[in-house]
Design a protein around this motif. Structure first.
Motif, PDB file in Angstrom:
ATOM      1  N   ASP A  36      18.057  -9.719  -3.529  1.00  0.00           N
ATOM      2  CA  ASP A  36      16.789 -10.181  -2.945  1.00  0.00           C
ATOM      3  C   ASP A  36      16.375 -11.467  -3.650  1.00  0.00           C
ATOM      4  N   SER A  37      16.322 -12.550  -2.908  1.00  0.00           N
ATOM      5  CA  SER A  37      15.951 -13.837  -3.496  1.00  0.00           C
ATOM      6  C   SER A  37      14.561 -14.291  -3.088  1.00  0.00           C
ATOM      7  N   ILE A  38      13.830 -13.417  -2.367  1.00  0.00           N
ATOM      8  CA  ILE A  38      12.497 -13.790  -1.889  1.00  0.00           C
ATOM      9  C   ILE A  38      11.502 -13.676  -3.042  1.00  0.00           C
ATOM     10  N   PRO A  39      10.831 -14.755  -3.408  1.00  0.00           N
ATOM     11  CA  PRO A  39       9.867 -14.683  -4.517  1.00  0.00           C
ATOM     12  C   PRO A  39       8.647 -13.865  -4.136  1.00  0.00           C
ATOM     13  N   SER A  40       8.094 -13.164  -5.106  1.00  0.00           N
ATOM     14  CA  SER A  40       6.917 -12.348  -4.857  1.00  0.00           C
ATOM     15  C   SER A  40       5.669 -13.217  -4.794  1.00  0.00           C
ATOM     16  N   ILE A  41       4.798 -12.903  -3.861  1.00  0.00           N
ATOM     17  CA  ILE A  41       3.542 -13.649  -3.751  1.00  0.00           C
ATOM     18  C   ILE A  41       2.364 -12.804  -4.253  1.00  0.00           C
ATOM     19  N   ASN A  42       2.686 -11.669  -4.808  1.00  0.00           N
ATOM     20  CA  ASN A  42       1.625 -10.772  -5.264  1.00  0.00           C
ATOM     21  C   ASN A  42       1.864 -10.339  -6.701  1.00  0.00           C
ATOM     22  N   ASN A  43       0.774 -10.193  -7.477  1.00  0.00           N
ATOM     23  CA  ASN A  43       0.887  -9.847  -8.887  1.00  0.00           C
ATOM     24  C   ASN A  43       0.644  -8.371  -9.164  1.00  0.00           C
ATOM     25  N   LEU A  44       0.392  -7.567  -8.137  1.00  0.00           N
ATOM     26  CA  LEU A  44       0.044  -6.169  -8.359  1.00  0.00           C
ATOM     27  C   LEU A  44       1.065  -5.463  -9.240  1.00  0.00           C
ATOM     28  N   PHE A  45       2.347  -5.625  -8.935  1.00  0.00           N
ATOM     29  CA  PHE A  45       3.390  -4.901  -9.656  1.00  0.00           C
ATOM     30  C   PHE A  45       3.544  -5.401 -11.091  1.00  0.00           C
ATOM     31  N   ASN A  46       3.059  -6.613 -11.375  1.00  0.00           N
ATOM     32  CA  ASN A  46       3.159  -7.136 -12.742  1.00  0.00           C
ATOM     33  C   ASN A  46       2.359  -6.300 -13.732  1.00  0.00           C
ATOM     34  N   PHE A  47       1.405  -5.549 -13.241  1.00  0.00           N
ATOM     35  CA  PHE A  47       0.566  -4.734 -14.118  1.00  0.00           C
ATOM     36  C   PHE A  47       0.957  -3.257 -14.049  1.00  0.00           C
ATOM     37  N   SER A  48       2.204  -2.999 -13.638  1.00  0.00           N
ATOM     38  CA  SER A  48       2.628  -1.618 -13.393  1.00  0.00           C
ATOM     39  C   SER A  48       3.742  -1.196 -14.340  1.00  0.00           C
ATOM     40  N   SER A  49       3.975   0.112 -14.397  1.00  0.00           N
ATOM     41  CA  SER A  49       5.083   0.682 -15.174  1.00  0.00           C
ATOM     42  C   SER A  49       5.775   1.805 -14.412  1.00  0.00           C
ATOM     43  N   GLU A  50       5.500   1.891 -13.092  1.00  0.00           N
ATOM     44  CA  GLU A  50       6.055   3.038 -12.346  1.00  0.00           C
ATOM     45  C   GLU A  50       5.902   2.815 -10.847  1.00  0.00           C
ATOM     46  N   ILE A  51       6.922   3.229 -10.084  1.00  0.00           N
ATOM     47  CA  ILE A  51       6.827   3.331  -8.630  1.00  0.00           C
ATOM     48  C   ILE A  51       7.256   4.736  -8.226  1.00  0.00           C
ATOM     49  N   SER A  52       6.584   5.303  -7.217  1.00  0.00           N
ATOM     50  CA  SER A  52       6.812   6.710  -6.878  1.00  0.00           C
ATOM     51  C   SER A  52       6.706   6.940  -5.384  1.00  0.00           C
ATOM     52  N   LYS A  53       7.280   8.054  -4.972  1.00  0.00           N
ATOM     53  CA  LYS A  53       7.165   8.547  -3.604  1.00  0.00           C
ATOM     54  C   LYS A  53       6.673   9.989  -3.665  1.00  0.00           C
ATOM     55  N   THR A  54       5.614  10.285  -2.915  1.00  0.00           N
ATOM     56  CA  THR A  54       5.063  11.644  -2.867  1.00  0.00           C
ATOM     57  C   THR A  54       5.029  12.115  -1.424  1.00  0.00           C
ATOM     58  N   GLU A  55       5.660  13.238  -1.164  1.00  0.00           N
ATOM     59  CA  GLU A  55       5.623  13.815   0.171  1.00  0.00           C
ATOM     60  C   GLU A  55       4.664  14.997   0.176  1.00  0.00           C
ATOM     61  N   ILE A  56       3.688  14.955   1.080  1.00  0.00           N
ATOM     62  CA  ILE A  56       2.743  16.052   1.263  1.00  0.00           C
ATOM     63  C   ILE A  56       2.864  16.525   2.711  1.00  0.00           C
ATOM     64  N   PRO A  57       2.279  17.670   3.067  1.00  0.00           N
ATOM     65  CA  PRO A  57       2.435  18.159   4.443  1.00  0.00           C
ATOM     66  C   PRO A  57       2.017  17.163   5.518  1.00  0.00           C
TER      67      PRO A  57
END
Length: 809
Positions: free
Chosen positions: A287-308
């Motif tokens: 992926d060579s597309i530069p990010s235009i958002n800084n949200l993930f710069n302040f993160s330490s985790e990505i997750s997926k949660t499945e609920i009913p």
């Protein structure tokens, strides 16, 4: 053999997840090059006993397990007592290929007692072997050194005997040496072909063992109701997920703390440096597309949660303030749900891209912030359910069974899969009911370090502590067209035995709703209902009606929404106090008591004035609705006047208890408690009057807005932020609280109070203990009853302006 099939199937569940042997023979010398799966065990007879006792494997079933049982059922007839090495290939085929290696034993082939057997000898290019036929089973056996080798493939036996086409990859040897020879171990390769496995893993995300390395080893610890795995994968030179997590420290999960207790599965990826993580992620997925958002710069985790209700994708934020600021740069507030902003995302595709390659996230159109997590979903309802669960403390992290379970794993992870074992039903067991306990869980944890990854896992057939701390759950939500006005309450449905809900909106439309949200009827009223609605049985036939007053009418309505004749009773002057309904002897001979300024009207069930009730006019304005209090076998009617006079009357309206003192009344009602009449004065003191008219005023000066409620046995009052229940004191946070309420439901007593500032409903028992699972979300006073034919109680409270929430506890 059914026991071995359990073990192979156990591996399948994990995957959805020795050094060279001491002595003269190396087990690695007996493994063919096309082997996909290897199982080693130091004591096969002990393993058989453990497998038979393991509830998890006995409950489980799948096509793979049945295939193994069918092809290896002959092992039950052999005396396999020592260390054994199993290898499998062609697992995707109907007939898999296997080899079994075990040290020679004189008792191994003692088959004299078997009637249906046949033994043939063969020589294939200098390799001698025997073919055994035992009933419907056929297998081949040869000898290499001190070992017997059993297989269903002549070619494999020949090649292994000649030392040809052996598994000699350096990565495999490292993994083989890493196993614990004292335990049963499972070893498998990346290109293992199992369609069932792929289908199973798909629901958790794209990361799994196949993406980690070419070879993986897992050591097993089997217990009666669960099994544990511990193992490693060793990095290969080929591209894999460990490249993305290189040089990243394992960290605790933030997103695990917002999982609803009703969750289906949760998968998460943790990192310590997002800039490095993102660079390696981009390289991995090209992926060579530069990010235009800084949200993930302040993160330490990505997750997926499945609920009913659907799927949520979460970003664990290390810097909450900067994370929220970054979110508002890419999203605009769309609506407010229970005080939490839900945003419409401007570029959902860029956000979705940031979850790759671990999760395929699509159309992440909406977002909100819950605790330290930014949560995205394509559906608003998923975010609303996540918000509700967190406001109601209906979270997995609050459950005792989860705490006991998760404490068996490390507190920090690189990757983690967590799910309820019951969700294996269709994906793995191919049946509707798996037989697992509702609270049983499984988890697989990955911790990357240098050039290898540690793996830890737990699979549980049942929880050791299945009791949930969260003993309250939202069971329904009812919405009407316009803003709710006044009080709402349960109304007994005499046809079903359940409770419906009656509510009025701001335009004076009265609704009767089922506790599932269906509208039975709507009825336009001439004005707002004053005070509470009373449930009565006017005809003493168990068919219930609603009795209430508006500004000028006494109304009685049946459950079809029709006015009961001869009502309504219409009056020219306005009622100045809410309706009171007296039922002196609990025999449904009702008295309707109406107040207009200083005048009291008492009507019978036909709407006619009661003859013999002599108290018609007070000398000054009546300031509260007349109150019936029964103490022992005596009935008292209390009428408080603006002048400070408290009239305590008999049923006939005569003075029954003379009160000579003038009382400076507060806004609190009068109650009967422990043989006395009790309330508070305007100068914030508790006042009691005995049945002889003696007045006693407390010496303690309470808060200006002290609010008191009582019954025969319970005394409750709120004094600023201190809630007093039967002598016990609870220090609440400072807030804006509703009046405390007492509910007698069956043999239980509950005290309810709502903080309107934080929208939290608290329920205590009569010993001042907060009930498990509370507080929950709510924005009004509450009502508690027993609405359904089960052991749970129901609570209703306002949510949004036009919404009634129903909780069960």
């Amino acid at each position: 053999m059914k026991d071995l099939s359990k073990l192979v199937f156990l591996f399948f569940l994990i995957i959805s997840c020795s050094s060279e042997e001491k002595g003269e023979i190396k087990l690695s010398r007996l493994i063919h090059a096309d082997t996909e799966l290897i199982i080693t065990t130091p004591d096969f007879s002990e393993l058989q006993q453990t497998l038979n006792a393991n509830a998890f494997l006995n409950i489980s079933s799948s096509a793979l397990k049945k295939k193994i049982q069918k092809q290896l059922n002959f092992l039950d007839k052999l005396a396999l007592k020592r260390e054994i090495l199993f290898t499998f290939s062609n697992l995707e085929n109907q007939t898999l290929t296997y080899t079994i290696s075990t040290r020679k034993d004189s008792s191994f082939f003692q088959l004299d007692s078997l009637q249906d057997k046949k033994v043939e000898n063969f020589n294939e290019n200098g390799v001698y072997f025997k073919r055994f036929t035992l009933g419907n089973s056929k297998f081949l056996v040869t000898e290499i050194g001190d070992y017997y080798i059993i297989s269903n493939s002549r070619d494999k036996l020949t090649q292994i005997s000649k030392g040809e086409n052996l598994l000699e990859y350096s990565e495999f040897k490292k993994v083989f040496e890493a196993r614990d020879p004292a335990k049963t171990s499972v070893i498998f390769r990346k290109d293992l072909k199992l369609p069932e496995l792929d289908n199973f893993l798909e629901s958790f995300g794209q990361f799994n063992f196949k993406n980690l390395a070419n070879w993986t080893v897992l050591d097993l610890d089997l217990e009666d109701n669960q099994f544990k795995i511990n193992g490693i994968t060793i990095n290969s030179e080929q591209k894999n997920f460990q490249d993305v997590l290189r040089d990243q420290e394992a960290t605790p999960s933030k997103n695990i703390n917002i999982i609803p207790s009703s969750f289906i599965s949760f998968s998460t990826v943790n990192y310590s440096d997002y800039q490095v993580f993102d660079s390696q992620r981009n390289s991995y997925i090209s992926d060579s597309i530069p990010s235009i958002n800084n949200l993930f710069n302040f993160s330490s985790e990505i997750s997926k949660t499945e609920i009913p209700d659907g799927t949520a994708f979460s970003v664990g934020l290390d810097d909450l303030e900067l994370g929220i600021e970054s979110l508002t740069e890419i999203a605009a507030e769309n609506l407010n749900f229970r005080g939490v902003s839900i945003f419409r995302v401007n570029d959902s595709e860029e956000i979705a891209q940031k979850f790759k390659p671990f999760f395929n996230a699509e159309n992440l159109a909406y977002a909100c912030v819950i605790n330290h997590s930014a949560v995205f979903s394509k559906e608003i309802s998923v975010l609303e359910n996540m918000i509700s669960a967190n406001l109601n403390s209906s979270l997995l992290s609050h459950q005792t069974y989860f705490k006991d379970f998760i404490n068996q794993l490390a507190s920090e992870s690189s990757m983690l899969i967590l799910a309820k074992t019951t969700n294996f039903n269709k994906a793995v067991f191919n049946k509707e009911n798996s037989g697992f306990e509702q609270n049983s869980l499984f988890a697989i944890q990955f911790i990357t370090e240098d050039n290898f990854t540690h793996i830890h896992g737990i699979f549980s057939a049942e929880s050791k502590n299945s009791e949930q701390i969260q003993a309250v759950a939202q069971s329904g939500s009812i919405k009407i067209e316009k803003t709710i006005s006044g009080k709402f309450q349960f109304f007994r449905n005499h046809q079903t035995g359940q409770l419906d809900v009656v509510v009025q909106d701001k335009d004076n439309m009265l609704y009767l709703l089922s506790n599932k949200g269906s509208i039975f009827w709507k009825k336009q009223l001439e004005s707002k209902i004053s005070g509470s609605i009373h449930e009565i049985d006017l005809f003493k036939n168990a068919n219930k009606q609603l009795a209430f007053t508006t500004s000028h009418e006494l109304q009685v309505i049946d459950r079809q929404g029709k006015t009961v004749k001869p009502f309504p009773n219409k009056f020219n002057d306005t009622f100045t106090q809410p309706l009171s309904v007296f039922d002196y002897d609990n025999n449904r001979t009702y008295r309707f008591v109406l107040t207009q300024h200083s005048k009291v009207y008492m009507l019978d069930p036909n709407g006619k004035s009661i003859k013999g009730f002599d108290f018609e006019n007070a000398k000054t304005e009546i300031i509260t609705a007349p109150k019936h209090i029964r103490i022992g076998s005596k009935d008292y009617i209390l009428v408080a006047e603006k002048s400070g006079k408290l009239n305590i009357l008999s049923r006939q309206g005569n003075i029954r208890v003379p009160v000579t003192e003038s009382i400076n009344f507060s806004e609190n009602e009068w109650f009967g408690h422990e043989g006395k009449f009790i309330s508070t004065t305007a100068d914030h003191r508790i006042i009691e009057i005995d049945q002889n008219g003696k007045v006693s005023t407390g010496t303690e000066t309470l808060a200006e807005n002290v609010r008191l409620v009582s019954n025969d046995e319970n005394l409750v009052y709120l004094n600023e932020n201190q809630l007093h229940i039967n002598g016990a004191t609870i220090n609440l946070d400072f807030g804006l609280y509703t009046d405390p309420q007492i509910f007698e439901v069956g043999k239980n007593t509950y005290v309810g109070i709502t903080d309107l500032q934080t929208s939290q409903v608290f329920i205590f028992d009569q010993d001042a203990q907060l009930l498990p699972g509370f507080p929950v979300y709510g924005t009004s006073e509450i009502n508690i009853s027993h609405a359904n034919p089960d052991t749970k109680k129901e609570l209703i409270v306002k949510g949004e302006d036009n919404e009634i929430l129903i909780y069960e506890f």
